[in-house]
Design a protein around this motif. Structure first.
Motif, mmCIF file in Angstrom:
data_model
loop_
_atom_site.group_PDB
_atom_site.id
_atom_site.type_symbol
_atom_site.label_atom_id
_atom_site.label_comp_id
_atom_site.label_asym_id
_atom_site.label_seq_id
_atom_site.Cartn_x
_atom_site.Cartn_y
_atom_site.Cartn_z
ATOM 1 N N TYR A 130 0.722 -1.187 0.115
ATOM 2 C CA TYR A 130 -0.045 0.067 0.039
ATOM 3 C C TYR A 130 0.859 1.158 -0.179
ATOM 4 N N THR A 131 0.341 2.256 0.675
ATOM 5 C CA THR A 131 1.265 3.471 0.522
ATOM 6 C C THR A 131 2.385 3.307 1.492
ATOM 7 N N PRO A 132 3.852 3.755 1.130
ATOM 8 C CA PRO A 132 3.986 4.678 -0.021
ATOM 9 C C PRO A 132 4.485 3.693 -1.335
ATOM 10 N N SER A 182 -6.133 9.110 -13.108
ATOM 11 C CA SER A 182 -5.674 10.500 -13.572
ATOM 12 C C SER A 182 -4.919 11.328 -12.490
ATOM 13 N N ARG A 183 -5.327 10.916 -10.876
ATOM 14 C CA ARG A 183 -4.463 11.521 -9.863
ATOM 15 C C ARG A 183 -3.976 10.569 -9.033
ATOM 16 N N ILE A 184 -2.998 9.834 -9.158
ATOM 17 C CA ILE A 184 -2.386 8.867 -8.353
ATOM 18 C C ILE A 184 -1.680 9.449 -7.292
ATOM 19 N N GLY A 200 -3.733 -2.111 -4.349
ATOM 20 C CA GLY A 200 -3.590 -2.115 -2.893
ATOM 21 C C GLY A 200 -4.510 -1.848 -1.970
ATOM 22 N N LYS A 201 -5.648 -0.920 -2.383
ATOM 23 C CA LYS A 201 -6.711 -0.751 -1.524
ATOM 24 C C LYS A 201 -7.444 -2.039 -1.298
ATOM 25 N N LEU A 202 -7.670 -2.750 -2.272
ATOM 26 C CA LEU A 202 -8.398 -4.165 -2.173
ATOM 27 C C LEU A 202 -7.525 -5.057 -1.213
ATOM 28 N N PHE A 271 -14.713 4.705 -5.643
ATOM 29 C CA PHE A 271 -13.846 5.715 -6.811
ATOM 30 C C PHE A 271 -12.474 6.149 -6.013
ATOM 31 N N GLU A 272 -11.581 5.904 -6.723
ATOM 32 C CA GLU A 272 -10.229 6.143 -6.025
ATOM 33 C C GLU A 272 -9.390 6.773 -7.082
ATOM 34 N N ASP A 273 -8.824 8.051 -6.439
ATOM 35 C CA ASP A 273 -7.646 8.759 -7.146
ATOM 36 C C ASP A 273 -7.968 8.995 -8.640
ATOM 37 N N PHE A 274 -9.483 9.698 -8.777
ATOM 38 C CA PHE A 274 -9.827 10.278 -9.853
ATOM 39 C C PHE A 274 -9.376 11.883 -9.789
ATOM 40 N N ASP A 295 -13.448 7.658 -2.040
ATOM 41 C CA ASP A 295 -12.767 7.569 -0.871
ATOM 42 C C ASP A 295 -11.911 8.911 -0.643
ATOM 43 N N ASP A 296 -11.219 9.400 -1.620
ATOM 44 C CA ASP A 296 -10.470 10.535 -1.454
ATOM 45 C C ASP A 296 -11.203 11.807 -1.076
ATOM 46 N N ILE A 297 -12.408 11.735 -1.260
ATOM 47 C CA ILE A 297 -13.288 12.821 -0.656
ATOM 48 C C ILE A 297 -13.952 12.435 0.630
ATOM 49 N N SER A 445 -0.350 14.491 2.404
ATOM 50 C CA SER A 445 -0.293 14.085 1.002
ATOM 51 C C SER A 445 0.868 12.948 0.942
ATOM 52 N N ASN A 446 0.590 12.209 -0.151
ATOM 53 C CA ASN A 446 1.426 10.801 -0.344
ATOM 54 C C ASN A 446 1.996 10.878 -1.698
ATOM 55 N N PRO A 447 2.900 10.075 -2.045
ATOM 56 C CA PRO A 447 3.604 9.292 -1.006
ATOM 57 C C PRO A 447 4.632 10.207 -0.113
ATOM 58 N N ALA A 490 -2.271 9.489 9.297
ATOM 59 C CA ALA A 490 -3.524 10.146 8.947
ATOM 60 C C ALA A 490 -3.730 9.678 7.562
ATOM 61 N N ASN A 491 -4.430 8.542 7.506
ATOM 62 C CA ASN A 491 -4.650 7.763 6.174
ATOM 63 C C ASN A 491 -5.939 6.999 6.047
ATOM 64 N N ASN A 492 -6.691 7.392 4.862
ATOM 65 C CA ASN A 492 -7.918 7.017 4.930
ATOM 66 C C ASN A 492 -8.116 5.375 5.153
ATOM 67 N N MET A 493 -7.011 4.771 4.951
ATOM 68 C CA MET A 493 -7.131 3.070 5.346
ATOM 69 C C MET A 493 -7.979 2.786 6.623
HETATM 70 O O1 LIG Z 1 -3.778 5.980 -1.244
HETATM 71 C C1 LIG Z 1 -3.679 6.434 -0.173
HETATM 72 O O2 LIG Z 1 -2.365 6.056 0.755
HETATM 73 C C2 LIG Z 1 -4.534 7.685 0.573
HETATM 74 C C3 LIG Z 1 -5.248 8.348 -0.398
HETATM 75 O O3 LIG Z 1 -6.403 7.748 -0.931
HETATM 76 C C4 LIG Z 1 -4.461 8.982 -1.496
HETATM 77 O O4 LIG Z 1 -4.933 9.065 -2.538
HETATM 78 O O5 LIG Z 1 -3.366 9.442 -1.089
#
Ligand SMILES: O=C(O)C[C@H](O)C(=O)O
Ligand SMILES: NC(=O)c1ccc[n+]([C@@H]2O[C@H](COP(=O)([O-])OP(=O)(O)OC[C@H]3O[C@@H](n4cnc5c(N)ncnc54)[C@H](O)[C@@H]3O)[C@@H](O)[C@H]2O)c1
Ligand SMILES: [Mg+2]
Length: 604
Positions: A130-132, A182-184, A200-202, A271-274, A295-297, A445-447, A490-493
């Motif tokens: 997962y992150t990073p 589009s916004r990873i 990674g999210k799944l 929805f993730e990273d749009f 998830d991002d919102i 912010s990540n990573p 502080a992560n949405n996980m």
């Molecule tokens: O993916 C992550 O670690 C958190 C978040 O969804 C992000 O886009 O940074």
């Protein structure tokens, strides 16, 4: 709602509830022989008992000795630990990718063993799958690609998705994570290479929420990329065209959503990273029709709100004082605006005097500085947070971050800008003048490279009395004299797995604001006052499976309360409604998948 009894109640159950490790029921498999060995869902490698080898036509396809699950586990961990030893001193990225590769190979071969090592070693492995590290994997995806995982729907598949969805081999899918790349993270447009994020999210859904890995589906919607470097890369695996826009774009997403829900009407889509414009647009478009969230919102907002409330408690103040907190949010994108919207709702609930008061205390900064009503082409989503110029003495449109921090003296500085280092030494030093005795700094912010500041710099420049959170993991900071500067991830996980799990087990029609609020409140109230006083605002990732049960149950109960729960499998809405809080927690726990080898039974 925010009382000590509730904190105590949640910590009481923490150690007593057990996850199911009972002997598993049989698993029906429709293949035999080598086909089973090559299917990571069923493969046990050398772990197939002799009787099962006979039954499934595996005799002779494996070396004769049967190795137990425990031995396989120990052997894997040994190779992982020796890889760690052998790569010591090598560049960080090389080590990270080597670790990812060894885990990914196991994932491709034997999912049961993979998820068991992941669950048991989540603290070590989450930063790899997962992150990073997932960010680095996405950046290098075309070179790392060996085997596909998940599904790919491209702009070229228009008109075909309704039949394509039936190519997925599982009969049932519960949880889908979808991206268009589009916004990873803070890495921008990575096109098809963004598929690493849903994967990674799944993985976190399986590890934290016990979603059955046979019922998850990572999805890439490849509508092109505007990343010139990728478009020119010979090895790039996605469509070599610029991104679709407008009607052409949305019609692709529409078609995908229809196809998915035709085959699996109850599947939840995250929805993730749009990129921001599509993140908000798709959320509005689908959230009343399907069981879906962004998830991002929304996930991020819930985690951030829990942290903001923790920061109030850390100051030794009553939660009601949240309404008086001055909060500077850096980044006016999907995540930053999601946080502000949820924080405003919380203030409105607490103060009862609506949103005006909250907005007075919230400051929004984007790449062009402080957002005010004088901003040209002010984004309608940001407009509610735009300041009247001059509202705070001398702060004009576009004022710099350091100016704002110096003038406002905020209680909280929260970064969701995607820009590494924007919390410069000067900005952090200005936080020493904060009106709070324990100012909070969230570099979300990540990573890691994109974090607004490092943990070390935060404690060094802003002072030892801060509370600190970051989206990517950092080690705690040694402050000398035995003192520790605690780092919170502080992560949405901490929320998305429980949101998905609760919605699934409720059979929720949609994911409402009330369900998301319940998730956030649950996370906020999870920590004891003792932890909070030390600056620990979120649970350790060790207990992610436990917090996810709690969040899942809270989401489920909120769905029931709002009459959105239609039931799951043979548990109907009435039964859900009659469950006590404790029974709900048990129901959630019992329904979580846990990796053990099931006896395989062949059926034609
Ligand atoms: O993916 C992550 O670690 C958190 C978040 O969804 C992000 O886009 O940074
Ligand atoms: N920790 C978490 O759980 C979590 C969750 C979601 C997003 N994030 C991270 O947040 C970041 C942003 O995500 P997003 O979806 O909001 O992105 P986005 O592209 O929608 O928004 C980025 C915002 O940052 C602003 N910005 C850019 N440069 C800036 C600068 N120098 N100073 C101030 N503001 C600046 C932009 O104007 C824009 O408003 C990403 O790095 C992402 O990884 C973290
Ligand atoms: Mg994300």
């Amino acid at each position: 709602m925010w009382n000590a009894a509730r904190f105590a109640a949640s910590s009481l159950t923490r150690s007593t509830r057990r996850f199911s490790t009972a002997i598993p029921g049989p698993c029906i498999v429709h293949k035999r022989g080598a086909d089973i060995l090559h299917d990571p869902w069923f493969n046990k490698d050398t772990g197939f008992p002799l009787t099962e080898r006979d039954r499934l036509g595996l005799r002779g396809l494996l070396p004769p000795r049967v190795i137990s699950f425990e031995q396989q586990y120990a052997r894997f961990m040994e190779s992982y630990r020796s890889l760690e030893k052998n790569t010591k001193g090598q560049p960080e990225g090389v080590v990270a990718l080597a670790k990812w590769r060894i885990l990914n190979r196991l994932h491709d071969r034997n999912e049961t063993l993979y998820y068991r090592v992941l669950i048991d070693n989540i603290q070590d492995f989450a930063p790899v799958i997962y992150t990073p590290t997932v960010g680095l994997v996405c950046q290098n995806y075309s070179g790392l690609f060996r085997r596909p995982r998940g599904m790919y729907f491209s702009a070229k598949d228009k008109g075909e998705m309704m039949s394509m969805i039936y190519n997925w081999p599982a009969h049932q899918v519960d949880m889908i994570v979808l991206t268009d790349g589009s916004r990873i993270l803070g890495l921008g447009d990575l096109g098809v290479q963004g598929i690493g994020i849903p994967i990674g999210k799944l993985d976190m859904y399986v590890a934290a929420a016990g979603i059955n890995p046979q019922r998850i589906l990572p999805v890439m919607l490849d509508v092109g990329t505007n990343n010139q470097k990728l478009l020119e890369d010979r090895l790039y695996l996605g469509l070599r065209q610029r991104r679709l826009e407008g009607e052409e774009y949305i019609s692709i997403v529409d078609e995908f959503m229809e196809a998915v829900h035709t085959r699996w009407p109850k599947a939840i889509v995250q929805f993730e990273d749009f990129q921001m414009k599509w993140a908000f647009e798709t959320l509005q478009r689908y959230r009343k029709r399907f069981c879906t969230f962004n998830d991002d919102i929304q996930g991020t907002a819930g985690v951030a709100l829990a942290g903001l409330l923790g920061a109030v408690r850390a100051q030794g103040r009553p939660l009601a004082d949240f309404v008086k907190q001055k909060i500077v949010v850096v980044g006016a994108g999907s995540a930053g605006l999601g946080v502000l919207n949820m924080a405003v709702q919380a203030v409105a609930r607490m103060a009862g005097n609506g949103e005006a008061a909250a907005k007075y205390h919230f400051f929004l900064i984007d790449k062009d500085g402080l957002v005010t009503k004088e901003r040209k082409n002010l984004d309608p989503m940001a407009a509610p947070f735009a300041k009247d110029p001059g509202a705070i003495d001398g702060l004009r449109e576009g004022a710099s971050l350091v100016e704002v921090v110096k003038k406002v003296k905020p209680h909280v500085l929260l970064g969701l800008s995607g820009v590494g280092g924007v919390f410069s030494q000067e900005v952090l030093q200005a936080m020493r003048e904060s009106d709070s005795a324990k100012p909070a700094i969230f570099a979300m912010s990540n990573p890691t490279m994109n974090a607004e500041c490092t943990a070390e710099d935060a404690f060094k420049h802003a002072g030892e009395n801060i509370v600190f959170g970051s989206g990517s993991p950092f080690d705690n900071v040694d402050l000398g004299n035995g003192k520790v500067g605690y780092v919170n991830q502080a992560n949405n996980m901490y929320l998305f797995p429980g949101i998905g799990l609760g919605a699934l087990l409720a059979g929720a029609r949609i994911i409402s604001d009330g369900m998301l609020q319940a998730a956030s409140e649950c996370l906020a109230s999870y920590m004891t006052d003792e932890d909070i006083q030390k600056g620990i605002l979120y649970p350790s990732i060790h207990s992610i499976r436990h917090i996810t049960v709690e969040v899942g149950a809270a989401v489920l109960r909120a769905a029931v309360a709002e009459e959105l729960a239609e039931g799951h499998c043979d548990v109907g809405p009435k039964e859900l409604m009659n469950m006590s809080k404790e029974e709900t927690l048990d129901y959630v726990t019992r329904n979580m998948w846990f990796p053990v080898y099931s006896p395989l039974v062949h059926e034609k």
